[in-house]
Scaffold this motif. Sequence first.
Motif, PDB file in Angstrom:
ATOM      1  N   GLY A 249      43.116 -16.772 -90.569  1.00 30.44           N
ATOM      2  CA  GLY A 249      43.729 -16.438 -91.857  1.00 30.44           C
ATOM      3  C   GLY A 249      45.203 -16.101 -91.743  1.00 30.44           C
ATOM      4  N   ARG A 250      45.815 -15.943 -92.902  1.00 29.70           N
ATOM      5  CA  ARG A 250      47.267 -15.789 -93.022  1.00 29.70           C
ATOM      6  C   ARG A 250      47.551 -14.376 -93.496  1.00 29.70           C
ATOM      7  N   TYR A 251      48.099 -13.571 -92.620  1.00 31.05           N
ATOM      8  CA  TYR A 251      48.309 -12.164 -92.959  1.00 31.05           C
ATOM      9  C   TYR A 251      49.789 -11.843 -93.145  1.00 31.05           C
ATOM     10  N   GLY A 252      50.074 -10.870 -93.986  1.00 33.98           N
ATOM     11  CA  GLY A 252      51.445 -10.402 -94.185  1.00 33.98           C
ATOM     12  C   GLY A 252      52.124 -11.001 -95.400  1.00 33.98           C
ATOM     13  N   TYR A 253      51.464 -11.949 -96.062  1.00 30.80           N
ATOM     14  CA  TYR A 253      52.116 -12.626 -97.186  1.00 30.80           C
ATOM     15  C   TYR A 253      51.419 -12.390 -98.529  1.00 30.80           C
ATOM     16  N   GLN A 254      50.404 -11.531 -98.526  1.00 28.61           N
ATOM     17  CA  GLN A 254      49.730 -11.249 -99.801  1.00 28.61           C
ATOM     18  C   GLN A 254      50.690 -10.564-100.771  1.00 28.61           C
ATOM     19  N   GLN A 255      51.681  -9.838-100.248  1.00 29.67           N
ATOM     20  CA  GLN A 255      52.676  -9.199-101.116  1.00 29.67           C
ATOM     21  C   GLN A 255      53.472 -10.234-101.918  1.00 29.67           C
ATOM     22  N   TYR A 256      53.492 -11.489-101.461  1.00 26.89           N
ATOM     23  CA  TYR A 256      54.170 -12.558-102.200  1.00 26.89           C
ATOM     24  C   TYR A 256      53.177 -13.416-102.986  1.00 26.89           C
ATOM     25  N   GLY A 257      51.937 -12.984-103.036  1.00 26.67           N
ATOM     26  CA  GLY A 257      50.931 -13.731-103.785  1.00 26.67           C
ATOM     27  C   GLY A 257      50.244 -14.805-102.980  1.00 26.67           C
ATOM     28  N   VAL A 258      50.441 -14.822-101.650  1.00 19.92           N
ATOM     29  CA  VAL A 258      49.840 -15.875-100.820  1.00 19.92           C
ATOM     30  C   VAL A 258      48.466 -15.404-100.327  1.00 19.92           C
ATOM     31  N   PRO A 259      47.385 -16.118-100.729  1.00 23.46           N
ATOM     32  CA  PRO A 259      46.041 -15.725-100.315  1.00 23.46           C
ATOM     33  C   PRO A 259      45.853 -15.813 -98.798  1.00 23.46           C
ATOM     34  N   VAL A 260      44.898 -15.023 -98.264  1.00 23.27           N
ATOM     35  CA  VAL A 260      44.668 -14.956 -96.818  1.00 23.27           C
ATOM     36  C   VAL A 260      44.044 -16.254 -96.296  1.00 23.27           C
ATOM     37  N   SER A 261      43.072 -16.789 -97.008  1.00 22.59           N
ATOM     38  CA  SER A 261      42.229 -17.913 -96.578  1.00 22.59           C
ATOM     39  C   SER A 261      41.662 -17.675 -95.171  1.00 22.59           C
ATOM     40  N   GLY A 262      41.486 -18.694 -94.333  1.00 21.71           N
ATOM     41  CA  GLY A 262      40.862 -18.498 -93.018  1.00 21.71           C
ATOM     42  C   GLY A 262      39.376 -18.786 -93.076  1.00 21.71           C
ATOM     43  N   ALA A 263      38.734 -18.797 -91.880  1.00 23.19           N
ATOM     44  CA  ALA A 263      37.311 -19.123 -91.778  1.00 23.19           C
ATOM     45  C   ALA A 263      36.493 -18.177 -92.651  1.00 23.19           C
ATOM     46  N   MET A 264      35.530 -18.717 -93.391  1.00 20.36           N
ATOM     47  CA  MET A 264      34.622 -17.872 -94.174  1.00 20.36           C
ATOM     48  C   MET A 264      33.751 -17.065 -93.212  1.00 20.36           C
ATOM     49  N   ASP A 265      33.277 -17.698 -92.142  1.00 16.08           N
ATOM     50  CA  ASP A 265      32.433 -17.011 -91.159  1.00 16.08           C
ATOM     51  C   ASP A 265      33.258 -16.850 -89.881  1.00 16.08           C
ATOM     52  N   ASN A 266      33.915 -15.700 -89.745  1.00 14.99           N
ATOM     53  CA  ASN A 266      34.825 -15.609 -88.607  1.00 14.99           C
ATOM     54  C   ASN A 266      34.113 -15.381 -87.278  1.00 14.99           C
ATOM     55  N   TYR A 267      32.852 -14.964 -87.306  1.00 19.66           N
ATOM     56  CA  TYR A 267      32.087 -14.856 -86.058  1.00 19.66           C
ATOM     57  C   TYR A 267      31.874 -16.258 -85.469  1.00 19.66           C
ATOM     58  N   ALA A 268      31.400 -17.173 -86.311  1.00 18.97           N
ATOM     59  CA  ALA A 268      31.121 -18.536 -85.834  1.00 18.97           C
ATOM     60  C   ALA A 268      32.398 -19.187 -85.311  1.00 18.97           C
ATOM     61  N   LEU A 269      33.520 -18.972 -85.998  1.00 11.56           N
ATOM     62  CA  LEU A 269      34.785 -19.568 -85.542  1.00 11.56           C
ATOM     63  C   LEU A 269      35.230 -18.971 -84.212  1.00 11.56           C
ATOM     64  N   ARG A 270      35.138 -17.664 -84.091  1.00 10.09           N
ATOM     65  CA  ARG A 270      35.596 -17.016 -82.857  1.00 10.09           C
ATOM     66  C   ARG A 270      34.743 -17.457 -81.669  1.00 10.09           C
ATOM     67  N   VAL A 271      33.419 -17.514 -81.868  1.00  7.79           N
ATOM     68  CA  VAL A 271      32.525 -17.900 -80.777  1.00  7.79           C
ATOM     69  C   VAL A 271      32.756 -19.358 -80.382  1.00  7.79           C
ATOM     70  N   ALA A 272      32.922 -20.238 -81.374  1.00  5.19           N
ATOM     71  CA  ALA A 272      33.154 -21.659 -81.079  1.00  5.19           C
ATOM     72  C   ALA A 272      34.385 -21.799 -80.180  1.00  5.19           C
ATOM     73  N   ASN A 273      35.448 -21.088 -80.527  1.00  6.07           N
ATOM     74  CA  ASN A 273      36.669 -21.144 -79.731  1.00  6.07           C
ATOM     75  C   ASN A 273      36.441 -20.634 -78.308  1.00  6.07           C
ATOM     76  N   LEU A 274      35.764 -19.493 -78.191  1.00  9.67           N
ATOM     77  CA  LEU A 274      35.549 -18.910 -76.860  1.00  9.67           C
ATOM     78  C   LEU A 274      34.746 -19.869 -75.979  1.00  9.67           C
ATOM     79  N   LEU A 275      33.784 -20.560 -76.567  1.00  9.46           N
ATOM     80  CA  LEU A 275      32.936 -21.468 -75.789  1.00  9.46           C
ATOM     81  C   LEU A 275      33.728 -22.621 -75.174  1.00  9.46           C
ATOM     82  N   VAL A 276      34.762 -23.092 -75.870  1.00  4.08           N
ATOM     83  CA  VAL A 276      35.534 -24.221 -75.324  1.00  4.08           C
ATOM     84  C   VAL A 276      36.770 -23.748 -74.553  1.00  4.08           C
ATOM     85  N   GLY A 277      36.855 -22.433 -74.314  1.00  4.79           N
ATOM     86  CA  GLY A 277      37.962 -21.919 -73.507  1.00  4.79           C
ATOM     87  C   GLY A 277      39.227 -21.631 -74.290  1.00  4.79           C
TER      88      GLY A 277
END
Lengths: 316, 244
Positions: A19-47
């Motif tokens: 996700g995108r942090y630090g820009y909500q003050q300008y109206g920019v949504p965070v977005s990013g993975a809906m399921d951040n556990y699955a994303l983090r684990v997928a990344n760790l598995l491939v190094g």
Amino acid sequence: MEIFEVIQPGPLTTVQDLGRYGYQQYGVPVSGAMDNYALRVANLLVGNNEGEACLEITLLGLQLRVLKDTVVAITGADLSPMLNKSSLPMWEAVIVGRGDTISFPWPKRGCRSYLAVAGGIDVPKVMGSSSTHVKSHIGGLEGRPLCAGDYLKSGQARPTILGRRLPPQYVPEYQNQSELRVILGPQDDYFTEEGIHTFLCSEYTISIKADRMGYRLEGPRIEHKAGADIISDGIPLGAVQVPGDGLPIVLLADRQTTGGYTKVATVITVDVLKLAQAKPGDKVRFLQITEGEAHRFLKEYEQTIYTLKRWIRQSH
Amino acid sequence: MYDKPRFLAGGDKAFFIEFGNAVAPALQRRVQRLMLVIRNEKIPGLVEAIPTYRSLLIHYDPLQTSPKELRDRLESLEQRLEDSEFPKPTVTEIPAVYGGEYGPDLEFVAKHSGLTPEEVAQIHTSTTYLIYMLGFLPGQPYLGGMSSRIATPRLETPRTRVLRGSVGIAGNLTGIYAVESPGGWQIIGRTPIRLFNPHKEPPALLQAGNYVTFVRITPQEYTRIEEMVQQGTYKVKETPWCEG
């Protein structure tokens, strides 16, 4: 270097990171993975580092051609992933070769699958993040979902271990019925006692109006004391907004930064993950807990990620 | 304004600090000043803040700080706001074409207000508007101070596509669409300048706490300014704000 060609994009496949942090003050949504556990684990598995950009695949339909030998890991929802004509194991680092086809033909369990590739999906970072926010045309591939004919690049891969598989106790089981723990507020005082009781004691069904921005729920109406409008304020992840019709909307990764409807409660961080894998028709209930309890659950969750990181470092 | 700011729950990674329950320049100023102090202080564990009309939503990392510690810190900063110096607000000039294809609802707003389209444009360009906040979509300003003479309800059926730069009226609010999006505001004009550029730092042209005015331009000037904006040679006009 080009690593995948998109043959079929499916209804919604986007590039996401944490996700995108630090820009909500300008109206920019965070977005990013809906399921951040699955994303983090997928990344760790491939190094990769836990926050590299991955593909978030919604429900079905993505088909990729592999352009170069590499390592991938698929986590999150089980969308029956296939490598050519055989099934592709999930929660595991798998080698794929040039000319192979990876596809996600139909959803079995959960809603969003994550595909990590060694080196991460390489797209230009916008405001520090690779995450796609389709509504404001920011991030990912030209600010839009993947299309047929797109080429995806990967970054520099780090050494990885093929066949590295997540120990089964760390693989989540997605349910069609979830209990979502909440902290009441900020506007719980805008509701009648009866209204709060309805909210905490009823079962709600996820409606078809459920996307990355938020999930509209169907069920008993939550009674306001005197109207649903407030002077617009900020919206945290997991906020349960209740507009004039009394039906709750849980606001998620792509939520607008501010809004003018009452928010009765906020779903705790670790339970937002359950919602990310829930689909229209699934049932949810809300359970009130305290801030202190929520922090204990959050620390346990982060401890799990930390344990996995250590396990991966040691298995080198 | 409350005697003391209220802290409201916002889940396990955020809370609100609320100063009152009104849309008022004094409240906005308090919010904006605390935001400026936060930006300079680099408080450990504070991830980011969203300033709005009368509150700030503080996002924090519970693994780095306790909410109690953070609330105490913010409370003491808030009490000492008077001791700090703040930059003087500025007024940004927004050039806009009124009516025609640029403002398809100008006629409707005029009819609704019992005025001519010329008078609506004249009233709209004769006010200096306070930017209460940015929000909802990237770079989108919420402006205060529009004359009630041109207040008009939203469209009954929102448009599925409102062009970037469209200047609109919704009730007694006026605003500008910073990015193309669906929307239900009455569109009275359009500006060629870009309020949001994801590749600039900061990405938003306008800042809460500052002011804007609208200046009427011709379609020819619109085209000329649009070209300059595309080439990156257009300089937005900004002047110091004077009270009264």
